[in-house]
Scaffold this active site. Structure first.
Site, PDB file in Angstrom:
ATOM      1  N   GLN A 196       0.833  -1.190   0.000  1.00 29.70           N
ATOM      2  CA  GLN A 196       0.000   0.000   0.000  1.00 29.70           C
ATOM      3  C   GLN A 196       0.877   1.251   0.000  1.00 29.70           C
ATOM      4  OE1 GLN A 196      -3.080  -0.485   2.850  1.00 29.70           O
ATOM      5  NE2 GLN A 196      -3.877   1.575   2.678  1.00 29.70           N
ATOM      6  N   SER A 239       4.422  -6.407   2.798  1.00 27.82           N
ATOM      7  CA  SER A 239       3.118  -6.266   3.460  1.00 27.82           C
ATOM      8  C   SER A 239       2.009  -6.811   2.557  1.00 27.82           C
ATOM      9  CB  SER A 239       2.890  -4.795   3.834  1.00 27.82           C
ATOM     10  OG  SER A 239       1.736  -4.640   4.623  1.00 27.82           O
ATOM     11  N   LEU A 240       1.110  -5.961   2.083  1.00 26.61           N
ATOM     12  CA  LEU A 240       0.063  -6.373   1.141  1.00 26.61           C
ATOM     13  C   LEU A 240       0.650  -7.155  -0.034  1.00 26.61           C
ATOM     14  CD1 LEU A 240      -2.698  -6.119  -0.436  1.00 26.61           C
ATOM     15  CD2 LEU A 240      -1.845  -3.907  -1.230  1.00 26.61           C
ATOM     16  N   ARG A 297      -9.028  -8.566   3.876  1.00 27.27           N
ATOM     17  CA  ARG A 297      -7.973  -7.921   4.671  1.00 27.27           C
ATOM     18  C   ARG A 297      -8.206  -6.416   4.753  1.00 27.27           C
ATOM     19  NH1 ARG A 297      -2.635  -5.616   3.701  1.00 27.27           N
ATOM     20  NH2 ARG A 297      -1.036  -6.448   5.120  1.00 27.27           N
ATOM     21  N   HIS A 330       0.619  -3.387  11.098  1.00 26.07           N
ATOM     22  CA  HIS A 330       1.711  -4.223  11.617  1.00 26.07           C
ATOM     23  C   HIS A 330       2.043  -3.883  13.070  1.00 26.07           C
ATOM     24  CE1 HIS A 330       2.232  -6.009   7.706  1.00 26.07           C
ATOM     25  NE2 HIS A 330       2.229  -4.798   7.186  1.00 26.07           N
ATOM     26  N   GLN A 340       1.102 -12.016  10.001  1.00 26.00           N
ATOM     27  CA  GLN A 340       1.678 -10.818   9.370  1.00 26.00           C
ATOM     28  C   GLN A 340       1.046  -9.502   9.826  1.00 26.00           C
ATOM     29  OE1 GLN A 340       0.525  -8.908   5.956  1.00 26.00           O
ATOM     30  NE2 GLN A 340       2.255  -9.542   4.699  1.00 26.00           N
TER      31      GLN A 340
END
Length: 295
Positions: A9, A88-89, A113, A198, A247
């Protein structure tokens, strides 16, 4: 050896994917399929929406995923990864590209998500900040010292040497930025994000996403996928699921992931998706590595 990497993102831009849609039959088919799966025309927002529309988490995450995965799939026979990873994503994009998840299931999980994270952000307001030119151990120490009396601030993204992003509730982030500046950080920059990604503040999203991940079929990928949680290569479907669930509340160990891929033989990194952030980070992790996009 080739490592294909996928951004997270923040890399989105208006117009993303439009050229692919107009010039590639497979891309058009997948984008049209995505509109049906999501139940709204994300392509309208991606191709001709506003920055504000594109910044909504429920739009941003599927948009970046779609641009990344479709870019990779449209390479056809040229897409031959020896390993993949995503920031991440981007880990979801990496898993679909490696064959661990179907395109449809990957998109559904990314949408789930995004929605879960949006709700968690509203329930537990938070933010993130980039800390520039301060040693990781100093940042970790300050985070630990401030995380008392209801305050939460943790290292979230180990992006590259000299760049670490922290995450937590707003008051704790402000205190941490002040303390880290005093400790010698060149800059401590609050980021324009919707929440404390996170970090422990994402626990409600993790709980919600866990059910969706556990009910989704994962396959053995065609190459190792280096996952954010431990920066190690994984091919076991059960391990991949567990790491994906963890995660959301764990740090993104990007620096170590890239170092481990290089140690395993990666000498070319190809960034699939919008922006150039990952190749910039990779260049700061190892200036001798060939990192480029798929343009």
């Amino acid at each position: 050896m080739k490592a294909f990497v996928f951004p997270g993102q923040g890399s989105q831009f208006v117009g993303m994917g439009k050229d692919l849609y107009e010039n590639n039959t497979l891309a058009k088919k997948l984008f049209d399929q995505a509109d049906e799966i999501l139940g709204f025309k994300i392509t309208d927002i991606m191709f001709a929406g506003t920055d504000e529309q594109l910044k909504e988490t429920k739009v941003t995450q599927p948009a970046v995923f779609l641009h990344s995965v479709i870019s990779a799939l449209c390479l056809g026979d040229e897409f031959k990864p020896d390993m993949t990873a995503g920031h991440s994503l981007g880990e979801f994009s990496a898993l679909v590209a490696a064959g661990a998840l179907s395109f449809e299931d990957g998109l559904k999980l990314v949408a789930a998500r995004a929605n879960a994270m949006q709700k968690a952000c509203e329930a537990n307001p938070g933010t993130m900040a980039a800390i520039i030119a301060l040693a990781d151990d100093v940042i970790e120490k300050i985070c630990k010292e401030i995380s008392v009396d209801g305050n939460v601030v943790v290292p979230a993204n180990y992006n590259c040497p000299g760049q670490l992003v922290i995450s937590g509730n707003i008051e704790a982030i402000n205190k941490a930025c002040e303390a880290m500046t005093v400790a010698g950080a060149k800059r401590a920059l609050p980021l324009k994000v919707g929440g404390a990604f996170h970090s422990p503040l994402m626990q409600p999203a993790k709980d919600e996403l866990q059910a969706a991940i556990e009910n989704t079929t994962f396959n053995t990928p065609k190459c190792p996928v280096y996952q954010n949680v431990d920066a190690k290569p994984h091919t076991d479907a059960a391990e991949i699921k567990a790491n994906l669930i963890a995660q959301l509340t764990s740090s993104v160990r990007w620096t170590t992931s890239v170092q481990n891929m290089i140690a395993a033989g990666a000498d070319e990194f190809i960034e699939c998706g919008p922006g150039k952030a990952l190749r910039g980070m990779i260049g700061r992790i190892d200036r001798n590595i060939n990192a480029h996009g798929i343009e």
